[in-house]
Design an enzyme around this catalytic site. Structure first.
Site, PDB file in Angstrom:
ATOM      1  N   VAL A  12       0.863  -1.181   0.000  1.00 26.58           N
ATOM      2  CA  VAL A  12       0.000   0.000   0.000  1.00 26.58           C
ATOM      3  C   VAL A  12       0.899   1.230   0.000  1.00 26.58           C
ATOM      4  CG1 VAL A  12      -2.006  -1.088   1.070  1.00 26.58           C
ATOM      5  CG2 VAL A  12      -0.263  -0.052   2.511  1.00 26.58           C
ATOM      6  N   SER A  13       0.372   2.326  -0.523  1.00 34.23           N
ATOM      7  CA  SER A  13       1.186   3.523  -0.719  1.00 34.23           C
ATOM      8  C   SER A  13       1.397   4.350   0.529  1.00 34.23           C
ATOM      9  CB  SER A  13       0.561   4.405  -1.799  1.00 34.23           C
ATOM     10  OG  SER A  13       0.485   3.686  -3.000  1.00 34.23           O
ATOM     11  N   SER A  14       0.520   4.218   1.508  1.00 35.56           N
ATOM     12  CA  SER A  14       0.683   5.034   2.707  1.00 35.56           C
ATOM     13  C   SER A  14       0.265   4.243   3.928  1.00 35.56           C
ATOM     14  CB  SER A  14      -0.131   6.323   2.599  1.00 35.56           C
ATOM     15  OG  SER A  14      -1.499   6.021   2.559  1.00 35.56           O
ATOM     16  N   GLN A  17      -3.546   3.425   4.463  1.00 36.65           N
ATOM     17  CA  GLN A  17      -4.298   2.618   3.524  1.00 36.65           C
ATOM     18  C   GLN A  17      -4.481   1.210   4.070  1.00 36.65           C
ATOM     19  OE1 GLN A  17      -2.143   3.116  -0.199  1.00 36.65           O
ATOM     20  NE2 GLN A  17      -3.956   4.076  -1.029  1.00 36.65           N
TER      21      GLN A  17
END
Length: 190
Positions: A12-14, A17
């Site tokens: 996941v990007s952050s 998330q």
């Protein structure tokens, strides 16, 4: 007896998330999860997953863009896995690249799909930039929400003025050193 394993990889990007939906309902023997941007070259859990898989295993990934930063990275990673006789399954695309037999059609399909995914990400970033510019022109763009409350900023500045190491302050507040320096620069500009 060496049982072949289904090894999942999720990215996941952050930090905020949710990883649950990526391989929801997909059975795996072991799961590796990174919380990092796709452009980030430091993905320790991906490296751990790549080190973990053995001949006959299947690496299960939600989609191509979760595994690789760009088409070149995708092709290299899958090629290296196939050379080790590890299959790669992409759930969203509904495709599995076999580690047992070479298939030129698989390679062509992966190249095309990877290229489309990279192009799509570039288009999304461009639309996002255009949207921000329009919002700024209308005066409705407020920018990113501040990382710290006004009280935390005051504490940060007091601690920095007192000579405390910036890395310690940043770590205590859960921000990067660059964010800390941005808050200090705002004080100087004021």
């Amino acid at each position: 007896m060496n049982k072949n394993k289904r090894v999942g990889y999720v990215r996941v990007s952050s930090m905020d998330q949710n990883t649950d939906r990526q391989l929801d309902g997909i059975e795996t023997d072991k799961l590796f999860t990174d919380k990092a941007s796709g452009k980030d070259t430091k993905r320790p859990q991906l490296q751990a997953a790549l080190d973990y898989v053995r001949e006959g295993d299947v690496l299960v990934v939600h989609s191509m863009d979760r595994l690789a930063r760009n088409t070149e990275d995708l092709l290299r990673t899958v090629r290296e896995l196939k050379e080790r006789h590890v299959s790669v399954q992409f759930v969203k695309e509904g495709i599995t690249f076999s580690g047992v037999q070479a298939n030129p059609m698989d390679d062509l399909m992966m190249t095309m799909l990877g290229g489309f995914a990279q192009f799509e990400r570039a288009i999304i970033r461009e639309r996002q930039r255009e949207g921000i510019e329009l919002a700024k022109a209308k005066g409705v763009y407020k920018g990113r929400k501040p990382s710290l409350s006004p009280e935390q900023v005051s504490t940060l500045r007091q601690r920095a003025a007192g000579g405390e190491p910036k890395a310690t302050i940043a770590r205590d507040l859960g921000i990067s050193r660059e964010t800390l320096y941005q808050y200090l620069r705002q004080q100087e500009a004021a």
